[in-house]
Design a protein around this motif. Structure first.
Motif: not given
Length: 405
Positions: A88-92, A115-118, A124-125, A237-238
């Motif tokens: 989460i911290r690294a947004e990975n 996974c992050p959603v941008y 930005k996440v 997603g990326k």
């Protein structure tokens, strides 16, 4: 302690980003998944699927607004939890085996894929998507029977187990056998009373379950992308663009969200020194919504009777990179005024350079009357500034380490 975030912010998190039809589309998936918002204090769950509620036995109201740690228990591996926090911290993205617990206390091994959603606009996440795939147990074939963790499944067309099976697997002989028990496996996972085997034996997800988790993530992301188009706030997603200066990482947003007092973070490196973070307490104090504050200068709180001499004093101290404490008349969104006992201080990154300015607000009836002040407001100022400095330095250290690696 479980965190209950403001329901209005949670509704806004999801409804502003996607069209009203997104919930109906997501509900059609049978997968178990949640969506969280790292920009809201406590990183709460803002959406939960019906499949998730079925597996874990909670109602929607019991889950929305809570942090995902509520599903952990005494035998949840701490190292796995730390790996998720680091992602989460690294947004990975991360895919990891995790022991979670249902509402009734029974443990359940899951393959957790997050996974992050941008935001497509600025990279930005805006959300994290977490899919949980139950690990159904090891399989092997013995004559005309399928054996799962030592339990027989009759291969006579009925495909019902003679006893309840555990859910930990060490090997899978074939995907075809895995599919044989798929229809009944979830039902027995939901109704199993076996509390010991699941928790004590380490589990390893099969390739089939890993593919299922990845497919679920891709399908859900497709729906989110589609229904963000109608609002004009597209997601992807990326990361679709490089984050610009002033863009806060998810880890910093989460850390700042734990600070309960009223404050804002501004970026002196951007034109007109805009607000890049506003706490929930600040929004309640001023009556503004988060999207009405971010990107604007703190002058939005000024009004007809705001003293320009105090504003000039603030500007001079900021230019000198010095802290400043003043009492200034400010205005809420509804134009009502309040005395703001304001403290502004530079916040340095791990490199020692000024990265942000933090402004801490304490409301008073009249700043000229010391009796109306709360006990030691100066200490409140220093407490918030200290917490913000720790969050910023930790975040910049993590970013620096990630870039080196």
């Amino acid at each position: 302690m479980e965190l209950q975030s403001d329901l209005g912010l949670i509704e806004e998190s999801f409804n502003v980003r996607y069209s009203v039809w997104v919930r109906e589309a997501l509900d059609e998936f049978g997968d178990s998944f949640i969506i969280t918002d790292p920009c809201i204090s406590g990183h709460p769950i803002v959406y939960v699927s019906s499949g998730f509620l079925k597996v874990f036995g909670y109602s929607r109201d019991e889950v929305i607004g809570k942090n995902g740690r509520m599903f952990q228990g005494p035998k949840t591996n701490r190292r796995s939890v730390m790996e998720i926090r680091e992602a989460i911290r690294a947004e990975n993205a991360i895919q990891i085996t995790l022991l979670n617990y249902r509402k009734d206390g029974t443990p359940l091994w899951m393959l957790f894929h997050m996974c992050p959603v941008y935001s497509k606009e600025d990279g930005k996440v805006v959300h994290f998507l977490g899919v949980q795939v139950p690990i159904l147990g090891k399989l092997r074939r013995s004559g005309s029977e399928v054996v799962r963790n030592g339990v027989n499944f009759r291969d006579d067309g009925n495909k019902f187990p003679e006893t309840v099976f555990g859910c930990c697997r060490r090997e899978v002989s074939s995907d075809a056998v895995m599919e044989l028990g798929r229809g009944i496996a979830l039902d027995y996972l939901l109704n199993s009373d076996d509390r010991e085997i699941e928790a004590d034996e380490p589990c390893e997800a099969s390739e089939l379950e890993k593919r299922k988790a990845t497919a679920a993530v891709n399908n859900i992301l497709s729906v989110l992308i589609h229904y963000s188009q109608t609002t004009g706030r597209l997601v992807c997603g990326k990361r679709c663009c490089l984050p610009g200066t002033g863009l806060l990482s998810a880890s910093l947003n989460i850390s700042l969200g734990r600070i309960k007092q009223s404050f804002v973070l501004t970026d002196p490196h951007l034109p007109d020194m805009p607000i890049v973070y506003a706490s929930d307490a600040f929004l309640r104090l001023t009556g503004y919504a988060r999207d009405e504050v971010l990107g604007r200068n703190c002058r939005l709180l000024s009004g007809m009777d705001t003293d320009p001499a105090i504003q000039f004093q603030i500007s001079q101290r900021i230019q000198a990179l010095q802290p400043c404490t003043v009492c200034i008349l400010n205005y809420r969104k509804d134009k009502s005024s309040f005395w703001n006992f304001l403290h502004i201080s530079p916040v340095r990154a791990a490199t020692g350079k000024v990265a942000y300015f933090v402004g801490v607000q304490i409301q008073h009836g009249n700043c000229s009357n010391d009796e109306q002040r709360e006990v030691s407001p100066e200490m409140q100022h220093l407490s918030v500034v200290g917490a913000v400095k720790v969050a910023v330095r930790s975040s910049t250290m993590i970013t620096s380490a990630s870039n080196k690696s």
